[in-house]
Design an enzyme around this catalytic site. Structure first.
Site, mmCIF file in Angstrom:
data_model
loop_
_atom_site.group_PDB
_atom_site.id
_atom_site.type_symbol
_atom_site.label_atom_id
_atom_site.label_comp_id
_atom_site.label_asym_id
_atom_site.label_seq_id
_atom_site.Cartn_x
_atom_site.Cartn_y
_atom_site.Cartn_z
ATOM 1 N N GLU A 170 -43.756 -16.597 -27.500
ATOM 2 C CA GLU A 170 -43.047 -17.086 -26.384
ATOM 3 C C GLU A 170 -43.401 -16.061 -25.390
ATOM 4 O O GLU A 170 -42.870 -14.896 -25.523
ATOM 5 C CB GLU A 170 -41.496 -17.318 -26.542
ATOM 6 C CG GLU A 170 -40.858 -17.813 -25.381
ATOM 7 C CD GLU A 170 -41.458 -19.186 -24.833
ATOM 8 O OE1 GLU A 170 -41.858 -20.050 -25.567
ATOM 9 O OE2 GLU A 170 -42.070 -18.866 -23.606
ATOM 10 N N LYS A 225 -49.393 -11.402 -28.206
ATOM 11 C CA LYS A 225 -48.103 -11.298 -27.798
ATOM 12 C C LYS A 225 -47.680 -9.859 -27.507
ATOM 13 O O LYS A 225 -47.070 -9.622 -26.356
ATOM 14 C CB LYS A 225 -47.028 -11.908 -28.786
ATOM 15 C CG LYS A 225 -45.623 -11.748 -28.462
ATOM 16 C CD LYS A 225 -45.290 -12.475 -27.081
ATOM 17 C CE LYS A 225 -43.952 -11.783 -26.411
ATOM 18 N NZ LYS A 225 -43.533 -12.075 -25.147
ATOM 19 N N CYS A 281 -37.230 -6.037 -24.973
ATOM 20 C CA CYS A 281 -38.688 -6.296 -25.723
ATOM 21 C C CYS A 281 -39.785 -5.593 -25.353
ATOM 22 O O CYS A 281 -40.575 -5.014 -26.265
ATOM 23 C CB CYS A 281 -39.278 -7.596 -25.567
ATOM 24 S SG CYS A 281 -38.034 -8.914 -26.367
HETATM 25 P P1 NAD Z 1 -31.153 -12.999 -29.658
HETATM 26 O O1 NAD Z 1 -30.592 -11.999 -30.344
HETATM 27 O O2 NAD Z 1 -30.818 -13.554 -28.194
HETATM 28 O O3 NAD Z 1 -31.181 -14.408 -30.672
HETATM 29 C C1 NAD Z 1 -31.315 -14.316 -32.022
HETATM 30 C C2 NAD Z 1 -30.488 -15.194 -32.693
HETATM 31 O O4 NAD Z 1 -30.918 -15.533 -33.904
HETATM 32 C C3 NAD Z 1 -29.163 -14.497 -32.665
HETATM 33 O O5 NAD Z 1 -28.263 -15.441 -32.004
HETATM 34 C C4 NAD Z 1 -28.717 -14.363 -34.186
HETATM 35 O O6 NAD Z 1 -27.492 -14.632 -34.587
HETATM 36 C C5 NAD Z 1 -29.792 -15.542 -34.835
HETATM 37 N N1 NAD Z 1 -30.174 -15.450 -36.160
HETATM 38 C C6 NAD Z 1 -30.569 -14.195 -36.805
HETATM 39 N N2 NAD Z 1 -30.625 -14.213 -38.136
HETATM 40 C C7 NAD Z 1 -30.392 -15.796 -38.374
HETATM 41 C C8 NAD Z 1 -30.500 -16.535 -39.530
HETATM 42 N N3 NAD Z 1 -30.907 -16.084 -40.654
HETATM 43 N N4 NAD Z 1 -30.261 -17.736 -39.375
HETATM 44 C C9 NAD Z 1 -29.609 -18.331 -38.196
HETATM 45 N N5 NAD Z 1 -29.776 -17.727 -37.011
HETATM 46 C C10 NAD Z 1 -30.157 -16.350 -37.056
HETATM 47 O O7 NAD Z 1 -32.776 -12.911 -29.558
HETATM 48 P P2 NAD Z 1 -33.947 -13.330 -28.421
HETATM 49 O O8 NAD Z 1 -33.662 -12.445 -27.090
HETATM 50 O O9 NAD Z 1 -33.768 -14.894 -28.430
HETATM 51 O O10 NAD Z 1 -35.114 -12.893 -29.252
HETATM 52 C C11 NAD Z 1 -35.724 -13.628 -30.248
HETATM 53 C C12 NAD Z 1 -37.019 -13.198 -30.512
HETATM 54 O O11 NAD Z 1 -37.834 -13.793 -29.491
HETATM 55 C C13 NAD Z 1 -37.394 -11.777 -30.626
HETATM 56 O O12 NAD Z 1 -38.455 -11.642 -31.531
HETATM 57 C C14 NAD Z 1 -38.007 -11.291 -29.335
HETATM 58 O O13 NAD Z 1 -38.900 -10.217 -29.342
HETATM 59 C C15 NAD Z 1 -38.640 -12.554 -29.013
HETATM 60 N N6 NAD Z 1 -38.737 -12.834 -27.503
HETATM 61 C C16 NAD Z 1 -37.523 -12.746 -26.443
HETATM 62 C C17 NAD Z 1 -37.781 -12.890 -25.255
HETATM 63 C C18 NAD Z 1 -36.621 -12.716 -24.254
HETATM 64 O O14 NAD Z 1 -36.840 -12.918 -23.194
HETATM 65 N N7 NAD Z 1 -35.502 -12.439 -24.809
HETATM 66 C C19 NAD Z 1 -39.007 -13.456 -24.663
HETATM 67 C C20 NAD Z 1 -40.013 -13.769 -25.485
HETATM 68 C C21 NAD Z 1 -40.025 -13.500 -26.924
HETATM 69 C C1 UGA Z 2 -40.761 -9.638 -20.381
HETATM 70 C C2 UGA Z 2 -42.378 -10.293 -20.211
HETATM 71 O O1 UGA Z 2 -42.223 -10.455 -18.594
HETATM 72 C C3 UGA Z 2 -42.158 -11.906 -20.802
HETATM 73 O O2 UGA Z 2 -43.739 -12.378 -20.627
HETATM 74 C C4 UGA Z 2 -42.212 -11.403 -22.248
HETATM 75 O O3 UGA Z 2 -42.079 -12.885 -22.809
HETATM 76 C C5 UGA Z 2 -40.671 -11.071 -22.783
HETATM 77 O O4 UGA Z 2 -40.741 -9.505 -21.938
HETATM 78 C C6 UGA Z 2 -40.407 -10.712 -23.991
HETATM 79 O O5 UGA Z 2 -41.285 -10.771 -24.815
HETATM 80 O O6 UGA Z 2 -39.280 -10.344 -24.133
HETATM 81 P P1 UGA Z 2 -38.395 -9.903 -19.683
HETATM 82 O O7 UGA Z 2 -38.472 -8.620 -20.110
HETATM 83 O O8 UGA Z 2 -37.435 -10.858 -19.883
HETATM 84 O O9 UGA Z 2 -39.970 -10.420 -20.035
HETATM 85 O O10 UGA Z 2 -38.435 -9.601 -17.902
HETATM 86 P P2 UGA Z 2 -39.564 -8.904 -17.063
HETATM 87 O O11 UGA Z 2 -39.335 -9.833 -15.618
HETATM 88 O O12 UGA Z 2 -40.981 -8.685 -17.603
HETATM 89 O O13 UGA Z 2 -38.887 -7.596 -16.602
HETATM 90 C C7 UGA Z 2 -38.847 -6.352 -17.700
HETATM 91 C C8 UGA Z 2 -38.422 -5.224 -16.964
HETATM 92 O O14 UGA Z 2 -39.345 -4.724 -16.218
HETATM 93 C C9 UGA Z 2 -37.019 -5.454 -16.042
HETATM 94 O O15 UGA Z 2 -36.228 -4.366 -16.367
HETATM 95 C C10 UGA Z 2 -37.447 -5.569 -14.569
HETATM 96 O O16 UGA Z 2 -36.703 -4.845 -13.574
HETATM 97 C C11 UGA Z 2 -38.723 -4.369 -14.696
HETATM 98 N N1 UGA Z 2 -39.990 -4.669 -13.753
HETATM 99 C C12 UGA Z 2 -40.608 -5.808 -13.853
HETATM 100 C C13 UGA Z 2 -39.826 -3.820 -12.845
HETATM 101 O O17 UGA Z 2 -39.540 -2.596 -12.708
HETATM 102 N N2 UGA Z 2 -41.154 -3.884 -11.959
HETATM 103 C C14 UGA Z 2 -41.880 -4.796 -11.720
HETATM 104 O O18 UGA Z 2 -42.659 -5.405 -11.111
HETATM 105 C C15 UGA Z 2 -41.448 -6.097 -12.772
#
Ligand code: NAD
Ligand code: UGA
Length: 468
Positions: A170, A225, A281
């Site tokens: 994602e 990713k 992340c």
């Molecule tokens: P999060 O901590 O918000 O959510 C994860 C959820 O999974 C939690 O609510 C937890 O209770 C649940 N969970 C854990 N083990 C479980 C199990 N065995 N059965 C059922 N539920 C379970 O995490 P997130 O931010 O949603 O991130 C999830 C993944 O996506 C990570 O690998 C992260 O790197 C990736 N990711 C995050 C973002 C972002 O913007 N947060 C963007 C892209 C990718």
């Molecule tokens: C980031 C990536 O942008 C997503 O593509 C990815 O899916 C995600 O991580 C993930 O894998 O979790 P996110 O962390 O939600 O998304 O937000 P961003 O907009 O990337 O910002 C990350 C951090 O960088 C923030 O603290 C933001 O303020 C900072 N940032 C961003 C800067 O300081 N300058 C910029 O120009 C952009």
């Protein structure tokens, strides 16, 4: 195996699972989407009638929840039943950095992914497509396959149990999640089973142009990713490193970013200097990349990426030093307003927020912090600060959360803007400055203030990357 997807289960109702499944449900009314989680409070919050109580603040999410929840979108703790009904299962659980043992501080803790795989192996029925949605180290799909195969080969397990494993990382960014999900730059699907890839691509093709659906092998998908996040974070460290040079030489980082970014090969996005990147992340994924490179003996590569993290930490330390210097070398017992605690605007997420480190350091210097954030709740702020501060700092009244900006800024010696919330861009700093204890300083780490438009040119405003 030709697969018509009618029922999806997503394990993990977090920042990715919740919004992603909501957008799938919204665009695929004929598919039942069940989001399951082990955390009952989180599930209850997803089911709250009041949209304001959803566990995640994300613009546009509430409307989709209102439209789909109870029709083809369901949040539940009933993991077993929803797995057994599913044709396709997303694993969208947390993948944090290991905190102890081998690889602590760098490697990913795959505990939750392994647990999910074992549960799927146990309860899935017939042919099931298992999709990695979490961000994972390269080759994790192999581990998932082994767990699924070993369990389905067990005695007493139906011989009809079969799995196909895909990678579908994602790329959404928080605060823009719904827009990113509705209009993604690309959808990436990695796998070795054409029919399963087709089935997953078929879901996305309901609203995404098929030209944007990229397919590849599993390892390229998993690695893309991690590399995408590393490249994004690298841009921020690049611009932040140059912000320091601008300050010393009298240049302006915003103008530099426009000039540099005008070159199409460089591009104008993601060049905002600030207090360093936060979020759950970037640090975790780059650390993981470093760990993987070291594992394969690519030490020069890992050192290169380590610098991206080092500059990020340095930028935050640099800010503290600037604040101290401008406030005559001491902030002991001074009132400092902190505007913004989330790691970026339009989210209530505070994971790895620069505000946590910066507040910690200011508190350790003896400041009294008055913290305001429009979406982060007070308990979260207390939790985050107590987690990083030594116990001796918990007892004293060193920080408090404010309901109003004025409460934070009145009579303050300084205001530190740490998140670029829209409401901060509209503040009248001429008026606020009058209410502060003089000589007051405003540290605008996100350059939210248009200094040229201010009536009073004598307000002390420091902005990241702005030399005088
Ligand atoms: P999060 O901590 O918000 O959510 C994860 C959820 O999974 C939690 O609510 C937890 O209770 C649940 N969970 C854990 N083990 C479980 C199990 N065995 N059965 C059922 N539920 C379970 O995490 P997130 O931010 O949603 O991130 C999830 C993944 O996506 C990570 O690998 C992260 O790197 C990736 N990711 C995050 C973002 C972002 O913007 N947060 C963007 C892209 C990718
Ligand atoms: C980031 C990536 O942008 C997503 O593509 C990815 O899916 C995600 O991580 C993930 O894998 O979790 P996110 O962390 O939600 O998304 O937000 P961003 O907009 O990337 O910002 C990350 C951090 O960088 C923030 O603290 C933001 O303020 C900072 N940032 C961003 C800067 O300081 N300058 C910029 O120009 C952009």
């Amino acid at each position: 195996m030709n697969q018509d997807i009618k029922n999806i289960c997503c394990i993990g109702a977090g920042y990715v699972g919740g919004p992603t499944m909501s957008v799938i449900a919204s665009n695929c009314p004929n598919i039942q989407v069940n989001v399951v989680d082990i955390n009952p409070e989180r599930v209850a919050a997803w089911n709250d009638r009041d949209i304001a109580n959803l566990p995640i603040y994300e613009p546009g999410l509430g409307q989709i929840i209102k439209k789909c929840r109870g029709y083809n979108l369901h949040f539940s703790t009933n993991i077993e039943e929803n797995i057994s009904k599913a044709d396709l299962i997303f694993i969208s659980v947390n993948t944090p950095t290991k905190t102890s043992g081998i690889g602590a501080g760098q490697a990913i803790d795959l505990k939750w992914v392994e647990e999910s795989s074992r549960t799927i192996a146990k309860y899935a029925k017939g042919f099931t497509i298992v999709v990695e949605k979490s961000t994972l180290p390269v080759k994790t799909a192999q581990k998932i396959k082994e767990i699924l195969q070993a369990t389905s080969a067990n005695k007493g397990v139906s011989f009809e149990k079969k799995f196909s494993v895909l990678s579908n990382p994602e790329f959404l960014a928080e605060g823009n999640a719904i827009k990113n999900l509705e209009e993604p730059d690309r959808i990436l699907i990695g796998g070795d089973d054409e029919e399963s890839i087709k089935a997953l691509a078929g879901i996305y093709s309901k609203w995404v142009d098929v030209k944007k659906i990229l397919t590849t092998d599993l390892w390229s998908s998993e690695l893309s990713k991690l590399i995408a996040n590393a490249f994004l974070a690298q841009r921020i460290s690049s611009i932040n490193s140059m912000s320091a040079l601008c300050e010393i030489t009298g240049a302006h980082i915003k103008d530099v970013a426009v000039a540099v970014g005008a070159d199409k090969r460089i591009g104008k996005y993601f060049l905002n200097a600030g207090p360093g990147f936060g979020g759950s992340c970037f640090k975790k994924d780059i650390s993981n990349l470093i760990y993987i490179c070291n594992h394969y003996g690519l030490y020069e590569v890992s050192e290169y990426w380590q610098k991206v993290l080092d500059i990020n930490n340095w930028q935050q330390r640099r800010l503290i030093e600037i604040i101290l210097k401008k406030l005559f070398g001491t902030i002991s017992e001074k009132k400092i307003a902190i505007l913004g605690f989330s790691f970026k605007a339009d989210t209530n997420d505070t994971r790895e927020s620069p505000a946590i480190f910066i507040c910690k350091k200011l508190i350790e210097e003896g400041a009294n912090l008055y913290i305001y954030d429009p979406k982060v709740n007070n308990n979260q702020i207390d939790y985050d600060l107590k987690r990083v501060l030594e116990k001796s700092f918990h007892e004293k009244d060193l920080w408090q959360c404010c309901e109003l900006i004025e409460e934070a800024t009145n009579n303050a010696d300084a205001a530190v803007i740490l998140t670029e919330w829209d409401e901060f861009k509209k503040l009248n700093w001429n008026d606020i400055n009058k209410m502060m204890r003089q000589p007051a300083w405003i540290f605008d780490t996100r350059s939210t203030i248009e200094i040229k438009k201010l009536a009073n040119k004598n307000i002390n405003i420091w902005q990241t990357g702005f030399g005088n």
